[in-house]
Design a protein around this motif. Sequence first.
Motif, mmCIF file in Angstrom:
data_model
loop_
_atom_site.group_PDB
_atom_site.id
_atom_site.type_symbol
_atom_site.label_atom_id
_atom_site.label_comp_id
_atom_site.label_asym_id
_atom_site.label_seq_id
_atom_site.Cartn_x
_atom_site.Cartn_y
_atom_site.Cartn_z
ATOM 1 N N MET A 17 0.776 -1.116 -0.039
ATOM 2 C CA MET A 17 -0.043 -0.012 -0.003
ATOM 3 C C MET A 17 0.956 1.252 -0.045
ATOM 4 N N ASP A 18 0.352 2.255 -0.805
ATOM 5 C CA ASP A 18 1.446 3.442 -0.746
ATOM 6 C C ASP A 18 0.511 4.639 -1.427
ATOM 7 N N GLY A 19 0.974 5.707 -1.183
ATOM 8 C CA GLY A 19 0.253 6.832 -1.826
ATOM 9 C C GLY A 19 -0.957 7.153 -0.901
ATOM 10 N N PRO A 20 -1.723 8.168 -1.433
ATOM 11 C CA PRO A 20 -2.793 8.766 -0.845
ATOM 12 C C PRO A 20 -3.744 7.704 -0.291
ATOM 13 N N PHE A 21 -4.146 6.438 -0.985
ATOM 14 C CA PHE A 21 -5.083 5.686 -0.399
ATOM 15 C C PHE A 21 -4.438 4.962 0.898
ATOM 16 N N TYR A 22 -3.210 4.852 0.941
ATOM 17 C CA TYR A 22 -2.644 4.136 2.211
ATOM 18 C C TYR A 22 -2.929 5.460 3.217
ATOM 19 N N ALA A 23 -2.589 6.659 2.961
ATOM 20 C CA ALA A 23 -2.921 7.695 4.190
ATOM 21 C C ALA A 23 -4.206 7.586 4.602
ATOM 22 N N LEU A 24 -5.054 7.752 3.753
ATOM 23 C CA LEU A 24 -6.383 8.021 3.718
ATOM 24 C C LEU A 24 -7.037 6.593 4.537
ATOM 25 N N SER A 25 -6.627 5.356 4.176
ATOM 26 C CA SER A 25 -7.252 4.185 4.975
ATOM 27 C C SER A 25 -6.898 4.245 6.335
ATOM 28 N N ILE A 26 -5.465 4.465 6.622
ATOM 29 C CA ILE A 26 -4.789 4.786 8.013
ATOM 30 C C ILE A 26 -5.710 5.802 8.662
ATOM 31 N N LYS A 27 -6.008 6.903 8.224
ATOM 32 C CA LYS A 27 -6.869 7.910 8.725
ATOM 33 C C LYS A 27 -8.093 7.609 9.128
ATOM 34 N N GLY A 28 -8.758 6.455 8.244
ATOM 35 C CA GLY A 28 -10.144 5.879 8.541
ATOM 36 C C GLY A 28 -10.185 4.862 9.627
ATOM 37 N N GLU A 50 -3.324 -2.291 16.391
ATOM 38 C CA GLU A 50 -2.651 -1.250 17.196
ATOM 39 C C GLU A 50 -3.691 -0.237 17.618
ATOM 40 N N GLU A 51 -4.561 -0.068 17.104
ATOM 41 C CA GLU A 51 -5.586 1.143 17.594
ATOM 42 C C GLU A 51 -6.511 0.397 18.960
ATOM 43 N N LEU A 52 -6.708 -1.134 18.556
ATOM 44 C CA LEU A 52 -7.349 -1.637 19.654
ATOM 45 C C LEU A 52 -6.466 -2.355 20.735
ATOM 46 N N GLY A 53 -5.041 -2.172 20.756
ATOM 47 C CA GLY A 53 -4.223 -2.457 21.565
ATOM 48 C C GLY A 53 -3.835 -4.042 21.469
ATOM 49 N N ILE A 54 -4.246 -4.748 20.533
ATOM 50 C CA ILE A 54 -4.285 -6.299 20.435
ATOM 51 C C ILE A 54 -2.969 -7.000 19.515
ATOM 52 N N GLN A 78 -7.981 4.971 12.056
ATOM 53 C CA GLN A 78 -7.950 6.000 13.611
ATOM 54 C C GLN A 78 -9.076 6.705 13.770
ATOM 55 N N ALA A 79 -9.835 7.156 12.767
ATOM 56 C CA ALA A 79 -11.182 7.661 13.085
ATOM 57 C C ALA A 79 -12.158 6.620 13.488
#
Length: 68
Positions: free
Chosen positions: A1-12, A49-53, A14-15
């Motif tokens: 994964m790279d580029g804007p789709f990667y960043a957007l996916s990670i933001k999703g 990681e967000e869930l701590g598992i 995190q949201a």
Amino acid sequence: MDGPFYALSIKGVQALAGIGTPEALRFLEGIARSAQGEWPDPLRWHAAEELGIEDELGFDEDAMVGGA
């Protein structure tokens, strides 16, 4: 994964963690606990990681995100 789709996916991811409703957390857990290949490994890592598992699942950050 790279580029804007990667960043957007990670933001999703995190949201969803920030929203924190049972439905959002179940969705993240579904991503984190999915079989390899069902979701991209970097998303599985970040959801865990967000869930701590991530340790519970035995995830290796370097292997899953490839230094991203």
